[in-house]
Every structure is written in structure tokens, then in C-alpha cells.
Write a protein that holds these residues in place. Structure first.
Motif, mmCIF file in Angstrom:
data_model
loop_
_atom_site.group_PDB
_atom_site.id
_atom_site.type_symbol
_atom_site.label_atom_id
_atom_site.label_comp_id
_atom_site.label_asym_id
_atom_site.label_seq_id
_atom_site.Cartn_x
_atom_site.Cartn_y
_atom_site.Cartn_z
ATOM 1 N N ILE A 12 0.835 -1.208 0.000
ATOM 2 C CA ILE A 12 0.000 0.000 0.000
ATOM 3 C C ILE A 12 0.863 1.248 0.000
ATOM 4 O O ILE A 12 1.841 1.345 0.757
ATOM 5 C CB ILE A 12 -0.934 0.016 1.233
ATOM 6 C CG1 ILE A 12 -1.878 -1.191 1.192
ATOM 7 C CG2 ILE A 12 -1.740 1.305 1.293
ATOM 8 C CD1 ILE A 12 -1.584 -2.218 2.223
ATOM 9 N N LEU A 13 0.497 2.212 -0.835
ATOM 10 C CA LEU A 13 1.120 3.534 -0.806
ATOM 11 C C LEU A 13 0.230 4.473 0.001
ATOM 12 O O LEU A 13 -0.946 4.654 -0.327
ATOM 13 C CB LEU A 13 1.289 4.093 -2.221
ATOM 14 C CG LEU A 13 1.748 5.562 -2.298
ATOM 15 C CD1 LEU A 13 3.151 5.732 -1.736
ATOM 16 C CD2 LEU A 13 1.663 6.083 -3.731
ATOM 17 N N VAL A 14 0.778 5.062 1.054
ATOM 18 C CA VAL A 14 0.087 6.117 1.793
ATOM 19 C C VAL A 14 0.632 7.437 1.264
ATOM 20 O O VAL A 14 1.805 7.772 1.471
ATOM 21 C CB VAL A 14 0.308 5.994 3.313
ATOM 22 C CG1 VAL A 14 -0.287 7.195 4.039
ATOM 23 C CG2 VAL A 14 -0.309 4.700 3.828
ATOM 24 N N GLN A 31 -1.415 -4.367 10.820
ATOM 25 C CA GLN A 31 -2.137 -5.468 10.189
ATOM 26 C C GLN A 31 -1.199 -6.358 9.355
ATOM 27 O O GLN A 31 -1.654 -7.291 8.693
ATOM 28 C CB GLN A 31 -3.244 -4.909 9.289
ATOM 29 C CG GLN A 31 -4.315 -4.113 10.019
ATOM 30 C CD GLN A 31 -5.426 -4.981 10.558
ATOM 31 O OE1 GLN A 31 -5.640 -6.092 10.092
ATOM 32 N NE2 GLN A 31 -6.142 -4.492 11.555
ATOM 33 N N GLY A 32 0.089 -6.032 9.367
ATOM 34 C CA GLY A 32 1.059 -6.849 8.650
ATOM 35 C C GLY A 32 1.210 -6.494 7.180
ATOM 36 O O GLY A 32 1.788 -7.278 6.408
ATOM 37 N N LYS A 33 0.726 -5.338 6.767
ATOM 38 C CA LYS A 33 0.830 -4.919 5.367
ATOM 39 C C LYS A 33 2.179 -4.247 5.099
ATOM 40 O O LYS A 33 2.817 -3.713 6.008
ATOM 41 C CB LYS A 33 -0.299 -3.944 5.020
ATOM 42 C CG LYS A 33 -1.697 -4.445 5.325
ATOM 43 C CD LYS A 33 -2.100 -5.607 4.445
ATOM 44 C CE LYS A 33 -3.549 -6.002 4.688
ATOM 45 N NZ LYS A 33 -3.957 -7.155 3.846
ATOM 46 N N ARG A 34 2.610 -4.286 3.832
ATOM 47 C CA ARG A 34 3.781 -3.533 3.400
ATOM 48 C C ARG A 34 3.325 -2.118 3.052
ATOM 49 O O ARG A 34 2.425 -1.938 2.218
ATOM 50 C CB ARG A 34 4.432 -4.187 2.184
ATOM 51 C CG ARG A 34 5.052 -5.545 2.459
ATOM 52 C CD ARG A 34 5.525 -6.171 1.150
ATOM 53 N NE ARG A 34 6.515 -5.326 0.470
ATOM 54 C CZ ARG A 34 6.796 -5.426 -0.834
ATOM 55 N NH1 ARG A 34 6.129 -6.294 -1.599
ATOM 56 N NH2 ARG A 34 7.723 -4.652 -1.369
ATOM 57 N N VAL A 35 3.931 -1.138 3.686
ATOM 58 C CA VAL A 35 3.471 0.247 3.536
ATOM 59 C C VAL A 35 4.616 1.121 3.049
ATOM 60 O O VAL A 35 5.701 1.151 3.648
ATOM 61 C CB VAL A 35 2.920 0.798 4.867
ATOM 62 C CG1 VAL A 35 2.539 2.270 4.715
ATOM 63 C CG2 VAL A 35 1.708 -0.020 5.315
ATOM 64 N N ARG A 36 4.370 1.820 1.961
ATOM 65 C CA ARG A 36 5.292 2.836 1.453
ATOM 66 C C ARG A 36 4.648 4.195 1.698
ATOM 67 O O ARG A 36 3.460 4.394 1.389
ATOM 68 C CB ARG A 36 5.534 2.626 -0.035
ATOM 69 C CG ARG A 36 6.457 3.668 -0.686
ATOM 70 C CD ARG A 36 6.624 3.376 -2.168
ATOM 71 N NE ARG A 36 7.323 2.105 -2.362
ATOM 72 C CZ ARG A 36 7.290 1.423 -3.508
ATOM 73 N NH1 ARG A 36 6.560 1.865 -4.539
ATOM 74 N NH2 ARG A 36 7.960 0.297 -3.625
ATOM 75 N N ILE A 37 5.418 5.112 2.248
ATOM 76 C CA ILE A 37 4.901 6.450 2.570
ATOM 77 C C ILE A 37 5.573 7.475 1.667
ATOM 78 O O ILE A 37 6.799 7.511 1.547
ATOM 79 C CB ILE A 37 5.162 6.799 4.048
ATOM 80 C CG1 ILE A 37 4.328 5.888 4.962
ATOM 81 C CG2 ILE A 37 4.838 8.263 4.321
ATOM 82 C CD1 ILE A 37 4.710 5.978 6.413
ATOM 83 N N ILE A 72 2.741 -1.205 -6.349
ATOM 84 C CA ILE A 72 1.688 -0.849 -5.386
ATOM 85 C C ILE A 72 0.347 -1.460 -5.799
ATOM 86 O O ILE A 72 -0.030 -1.454 -6.965
ATOM 87 C CB ILE A 72 1.580 0.693 -5.275
ATOM 88 C CG1 ILE A 72 2.810 1.272 -4.566
ATOM 89 C CG2 ILE A 72 0.308 1.108 -4.549
ATOM 90 C CD1 ILE A 72 3.021 0.801 -3.149
ATOM 91 N N ASP A 73 -0.406 -1.944 -4.792
ATOM 92 C CA ASP A 73 -1.729 -2.529 -5.034
ATOM 93 C C ASP A 73 -2.850 -1.508 -4.892
ATOM 94 O O ASP A 73 -3.883 -1.609 -5.564
ATOM 95 C CB ASP A 73 -1.986 -3.679 -4.050
ATOM 96 C CG ASP A 73 -0.977 -4.796 -4.179
ATOM 97 O OD1 ASP A 73 -0.542 -5.068 -5.303
ATOM 98 O OD2 ASP A 73 -0.626 -5.394 -3.139
ATOM 99 N N ILE A 74 -2.661 -0.549 -3.986
ATOM 100 C CA ILE A 74 -3.713 0.440 -3.713
ATOM 101 C C ILE A 74 -3.072 1.676 -3.090
ATOM 102 O O ILE A 74 -2.020 1.581 -2.447
ATOM 103 C CB ILE A 74 -4.808 -0.137 -2.774
ATOM 104 C CG1 ILE A 74 -6.055 0.763 -2.758
ATOM 105 C CG2 ILE A 74 -4.273 -0.376 -1.362
ATOM 106 C CD1 ILE A 74 -7.257 0.111 -2.083
#
Length: 449
Positions: A12-14, A31-37, A72-74
Motif C-alpha cells: 500500500i502507498l500512503v 495489520q502486517g501490510k507492506r506500507v510505502r509512505i 503498489i496494489d492500492i
């Protein structure tokens, strides 16, 4: 913490932090997600950024390179970022979904949401509904556009708690599965077209509040607003109208003496202390939402017998030397200022002005009968001055800002005058928020004595 059950996205891209982005990123990481900021203004030394990095977030700061979308998925977008932003536009071009943090909150809250939107009256209605439930001994929390990030509240919401959300069009345009148990549509008129580009886009953003509702949900809507009556025909939810005029509706209504929900009398009108005829619509919407959520008549009566308004929304600041000062800084458009002007019979000195969004102000003209003087500030002062001349208002003063406007208004006022800050404009030309503008008004009033 509850698990995201219908969120099949792993990377996920924030986009844009602030409060909502920070909260969304933290929840997704938990929640265990991969997060790119990706944030243009933040730095790795910011405390919130450092915390997210420790939790495992990938950081791309200082610019918005297109590569932030790779893999990125979303995208979870800050509501303030427009859809013509290059990253957002490219995401949509690639078929990557773009949502706001409200979508995540909706999944965590487990269907206990009362969502409230409209062009005006959201904060008052949200506050009234929340307090009615509290006074009815219901467990309730409040969040959203009212200044509290929805995700932070939703993640810890207990099974028997209600979540009342104030929702802006900026938040609602970015939802996918979001579905409140009770949706409230107060009113709709042209606003924020600099963001949404068209009237149709703005309306559709607002109507997203009910687009996913099902037969066991409720849509509370203003039966006096033709646009909403037409839009409600599209809804699958059970329809609960409210009206200040029509007594033949199966919802919340009123007559000359009392307010009712369906055929049940709730309370006498003369016991309601909230100022302004326009607030009857907010009251009726709140009564409907609260009753549908199990509020008691006694709880509703307690609130309406005490509630005098929210800060910055026709807030009574004080009586100083016979002058009545009201802070309506949240009036960021003409409709809000129309309603404020309609609330008084006394002579008014109107303090107005702010960010120029390209609109005119002629729609205020029929509401200036009681305005004896105008004190103007900000980018729109010249336009408002022309309006005052057209309305034959003899005293029009130009001032630097809200603070100097208070002093100027006091100097030209007399006993029993209402000195009303109701800008009809956003605050961003001079102030960071309408709250800051209102606080400056309050501070300036207090320095008069």
C-alpha cells in the motif's frame, strides 16, 4: 485490534501523511501490510515519521516521483490531495484504486457507523447526534471531519459502541466498500468546485455515503432539498426523511409547537435553546439518526434543552457593553452566511471576507436587510464591498484581518447591535484553518474589555 477482513491488498502507498495518513499507515503496518509512505513536506526526523519507520514503513520523502507507484496494489490518499495530483492521476491511469482513510475505518468499525454529510450543518448535527446517544446511556464515539481521525477511533471500537462520523466530500470521494448503518444527508449545493471540478462530481462524492447501503440500512435525508429527494430514489436503504415544513412524512418533522419522530412527539419547540431557524433541520436530522440508534426521548430532550451550538458555528462569544458578539467562522460559503444572517432580528455589523475562489456573493443580497455595516478583510474584500454598495449599506470598512475587524466593528457599533463574524469564505488566504480564524476573533473580542 480488529482485522481488516475485506482488504485484499498487501503493498500500500500512503500518499500524504498529516493526521489521517499517519493513522492509516500505522494501522496497516499493525495489520502486517507492506506500507510505502510518500510525503513532500515530512522528514525522517519528524516524530511520527520516525515511529512509522520503526514499524517497518518504507519512506520516500521530499518529492513525488512516479516510481512510488511501482509494485503498489492500492493508494490511501490524504483527503486534501486533489485528483489532478500527478501521482493520483498516474495511479488511476494504471488501474490502481485510490481510497481515503475512511474506507479503512469503515471496515474496522463493524457496521456501527452513523455517517453524516452535507454542504452545511455537519458539525452541529454530528455533535447533537453524539450527545443524544450519550444522554440516552448509549456507548458512542465521534470522529471524522470533526477533527478526530476515524481510523484511530474505529480500530478500538467495542462491539456495543456507536461511531458517529462527520464526513466531507473530500473523504467520501475516495471510498469503495464503505457502508454506514445510518447515512445522513443534510443538504447539497455547489461547493468545493476548485477540488471536484464539476457540480456533478461534487454531488456524486456526497452520494457515496449511501451507495453501498443495503435493505437493512437507513438513509436519513432532507425532504426539502429536491436534489436529495431525487438522489434518495437510487438508494437501497430504508428511507427516513426529515422536514421543517411537511407534516405528512414518515420521519422527523415539526409543527408550530413541537418536534416529532414519525407520530411520536419528542419535545416542545419552545424548550429548544439552539439559535437559528436553519438549525431545526440539523435538529430533525439528529433526532432521526438518534432514534434509529436507540436514543430515548428523555436523552434527546436533555440535549436540546441545553445545547447552544458548537464552537465557530454561530457561537455566542459574549455581551460587551451591550454589543452581542457571535463567532461563525465555520461559515466558509454563502449558504452558511445566509443562515447566520437569518438568525437575527437586531441590527447586524457583518465581518466577512477571505479566500477568493472565483465566486460572486450576490446570493447574499436578500439577506442583508438587517445589516447596518460591513467590516471586510482578505482577498474577497473588494467583491464584498461591491455587494454592500449594491445593498445600500452606508458604512463599509476595509481592515487588515479579523483582529482589526473586531476593533473597527466595535467603534461603529451601538448598544443592542449584533457583531457577527460570518465570512462566507474559506480562511486560507490569511489563516491556516477556520478554527484559527475564529480563535483570533474570540481573542480580539476579549481584548475589548
Amino acid at each position: 485490534m480488529k482485522k481488516l477482513k475485506n482488504f485484499p491488498y498487501e503493498h500500500i502507498l500512503v500518499l500524504g501523511l498529516a493526521k489521517s495518513g499517519t493513522a492509516a499507515a500505522a494501522v496497516l503496518l499493525e495489520q502486517g501490510k507492506r506500507v510505502r509512505i510518500n510525503d513532500q513536506k515530512a522528514t525522517e526526523f519528524d516524530s511520527n515519521v520516525a515511529k512509522l519507520k520503526e514499524m517497518g514503513a518504507e519512506l520516500i520523502l521530499g518529492s513525488h516521483p512516479i516510481r512510488v507507484l511501482d509494485g503498489i496494489d492500492i493508494v490511501v490518499k490524504n483527503p486534501g490531495i486533489s485528483y489532478d495530483n500527478p501521482i493520483v492521476a498516474e495511479a488511476e491511469k494504471r488501474g490502481i484504486a485510490v481510497i481515503t482513510e475512511i474506507e479503512i475505518a469503515g471496515q474496522l468499525a463493524n457496521r456501527h457507523i452513523i455517517g453524516i454529510t452535507g454542504s452545511n450543518g455537519k458539525t452541529t448535527t454530528t455533535t447533537l447526534t453524539t450527545e443524544m446517544l450519550k444522554q440516552s446511556e448509549k456507548r458512542v464515539k465521534v470522529a471524522g471531519n470533526i477533527g478526530i481521525v476515524a481510523t484511530e477511533v474505529a480500530k478500538d471500537l467495542e462491539q456495543d459502541e456507536h461511531l458517529v462520523l462527520e464526513l466531507s466530500s473530500f473523504q467520501l470521494v475516495g471510498v469503495d466498500q464503505f457502508k454506514p448503518k445510518i447515512a445522513v444527508l443534510l443538504n447539497i449545493f455547489e461547493a468545493h468546485l476548485d477540488y471536484h471540478k464539476t457540480w456533478e462530481n461534487y454531488k456524486q462524492a456526497k452520494y457515496n455515503i449511501f451507495k453501498n447501503q443495503m435493505d437493512d440500512d437507513y438513509l436519513v435525508y432532507n425532504a426539502e432539498d429536491e436534489s436529495l429527494v431525487e438522489a434518495a430514489k437510487q438508494a437501497r436503504a430504508q428511507k427516513v426523511p426529515f422536514s421543517v415544513k411537511n407534516r405528512q412524512i414518515d420521519g422527523a418533522w415539526m409543527d408550530e409547537t413541537a418536534i416529532y419522530f414519525k407520530q411520536e412527539k419528542i419535545m416542545e419547540r419552545h424548550d429548544i435553546v439552539l439559535l437559528g431557524e436553519h438549525n431545526y433541520e440539523n435538529i430533525l436530522a439528529s433526532v432521526a439518526a438518534a432514534k434509529l440508534s436507540g436514543a430515548t426521548n428523555e436523552g434527546i430532550r436533555k440535549v436540546l434543552a441545553m445545547f447552544t451550538g458548537v464552537k465557530h458555528r454561530l457561537q455566542f462569544v459574549g455581551n460587551y457593553h451591550g454589543r452581542l458578539f457571535y463567532n461563525d467562522s465555520k461559515a466558509t460559503n454563502c449558504l452558511a452566511t445566509q443562515k447566520a444572517l437569518s438568525a437575527f432580528e437586531q441590527p447586524i455589523i457583518l465581518l466577512a471576507g477571505g479566500l477568493d475562489r472565483g465566486n460572486g456573493f450576490d446570493e447574499l443580497l436578500p439577506y442583508l436587510d438587517h445589516v447596518k455595516a460591513m467590516v471586510l478583510f482578505g482577498e474577497t474584500a473588494p467583491k464584498l464591498k461591491q455587494l454592500g454598495i449594491k445593498a445600500n449599506i452606508s458604512t463599509i470598512r476595509d481592515t487588515e484581518n479579523v483582529q482589526t475587524a473586531v476593533q473597527a466593528a466595535y467603534e461603529i457599533s451601538e448598544q443592542n447591535d449584533v457583531i457577527l463574524l460570518s465570512p462566507a469564505c474559506a480562511s486560507w488566504d490569511q489563516y491556516r484553518t477556520f478554527e484559527e480564524r475564529g480563535d483570533m476573533f474570540i481573542q480580539a473580542v476579549h481584548t475589548l474589555v
